[in-house]
Scaffold this motif. Structure first.
Motif, short mmCIF file in Angstrom:
data_model
loop_
_atom_site.label_atom_id
_atom_site.label_comp_id
_atom_site.label_asym_id
_atom_site.label_seq_id
_atom_site.Cartn_x
_atom_site.Cartn_y
_atom_site.Cartn_z
N LEU A 1 -7.06 2.32 6.20
CA LEU A 1 -6.80 1.38 5.13
C LEU A 1 -8.02 1.01 4.20
CD1 LEU A 1 -4.27 -0.04 4.02
CD2 LEU A 1 -4.86 -2.07 5.36
N LYS A 2 -8.05 1.05 2.99
CA LYS A 2 -9.21 0.74 2.14
C LYS A 2 -8.64 -0.34 1.12
CE LYS A 2 -11.19 5.21 1.67
NZ LYS A 2 -11.70 5.25 3.06
N GLY A 3 -9.53 -1.36 0.77
CA GLY A 3 -9.24 -2.51 -0.01
C GLY A 3 -9.89 -3.69 0.38
N ARG A 4 -9.31 -4.80 -0.06
CA ARG A 4 -10.18 -6.03 0.22
C ARG A 4 -9.06 -7.14 1.00
NH1 ARG A 4 -11.61 -7.29 -5.57
NH2 ARG A 4 -10.04 -5.79 -5.97
N PRO B 1 -5.01 0.73 -2.97
CA PRO B 1 -6.03 -0.11 -1.76
C PRO B 1 -5.33 -1.54 -1.79
CG PRO B 1 -7.23 -0.01 -3.84
CD PRO B 1 -5.68 0.90 -4.14
N LEU B 2 -5.47 -1.92 -0.51
CA LEU B 2 -4.97 -3.28 -0.21
C LEU B 2 -5.87 -4.32 -0.65
CD1 LEU B 2 -3.07 -4.99 1.85
CD2 LEU B 2 -4.86 -4.86 3.34
N CYS B 3 -4.94 -5.23 -1.21
CA CYS B 3 -5.53 -6.63 -1.65
C CYS B 3 -4.89 -7.59 -1.05
CB CYS B 3 -5.50 -6.65 -3.36
SG CYS B 3 -6.35 -8.14 -4.07
N GLU C 1 -11.45 0.28 7.47
CA GLU C 1 -12.31 0.48 6.31
C GLU C 1 -12.28 -0.82 5.41
OE1 GLU C 1 -12.33 4.55 4.83
OE2 GLU C 1 -11.99 5.17 6.89
N ALA C 2 -11.29 -1.43 5.41
CA ALA C 2 -11.23 -2.36 4.35
C ALA C 2 -12.26 -3.40 4.21
CB ALA C 2 -9.90 -3.34 4.44
N ASP C 3 -12.54 -4.03 3.27
CA ASP C 3 -13.60 -5.01 3.40
C ASP C 3 -12.98 -6.63 3.78
OD1 ASP C 3 -15.92 -6.54 2.82
OD2 ASP C 3 -16.05 -6.07 0.86
N VAL D 1 0.84 -1.16 0.13
CA VAL D 1 0.21 -0.07 -0.16
C VAL D 1 0.67 1.16 -0.13
CG1 VAL D 1 -1.97 -1.21 1.04
CG2 VAL D 1 -0.25 0.18 2.65
N GLN E 1 -12.92 -5.92 11.13
CA GLN E 1 -14.01 -5.24 10.22
C GLN E 1 -14.54 -3.98 10.79
OE1 GLN E 1 -14.72 -6.17 6.81
NE2 GLN E 1 -15.25 -3.85 6.87
#
Length: 117
Positions: free
Chosen positions: A71-74, A40-42, A96-98, A35, A92
């Motif tokens: 942190l955003k992402g999945r 975004p984080l994957c 903010e990441a899913d 990141v 969760q």
């Protein structure tokens, strides 16, 4: 023990046995490298062979999560352990990441690769 690397723009990690603080630091480094450029984080995390974690690793996980709350992402977590559901739910609530749990690796990877995720 953990294996963790950034591969094709995705953090790939698998935990075997007990997750230690040193293991968790390796995972942190891989996430931060992925990141660093603002992407975004994957991440794909396989916990099927994990036998728990040390207390210091759990504390560091909490601190890392708090430092990266924006942190955003999945994150796809592959697990067969119902107790991981509690941990994922707590994570969760803090980021903010899913974060989604899967019991099938192909479904997890399909979700990470999908545009709808």
């Amino acid at each position: 023990m953990i294996t963790a690397e950034v591969r094709d723009g995705r953090v790939e990690a698998a935990v075997f046995g007990k997750l230690t603080l040193d293991d968790f630091h390796l995972f942190e480094q891989q996430i931060e490298a992925q990141v660093a450029g603002g992407a975004p984080l994957c991440a794909f995390v396989d916990l099927r062979a994990m036998d728990g974690l040390t207390l210091d690793a759990a504390i560091e996980d909490y601190h890392f999560t708090r430092r990266h709350a924006q942190l955003k992402g999945r994150i796809a977590v592959l697990t067969e352990n119902e107790f991981d559901t509690i941990g994922a739910w707590l994570e969760q609530a803090l980021v903010e990441a899913d974060i989604r749990l899967f019991d099938d690796e192909s479904n997890a990877r399909t979700w990470l690769d999908s545009e709808e995720a």
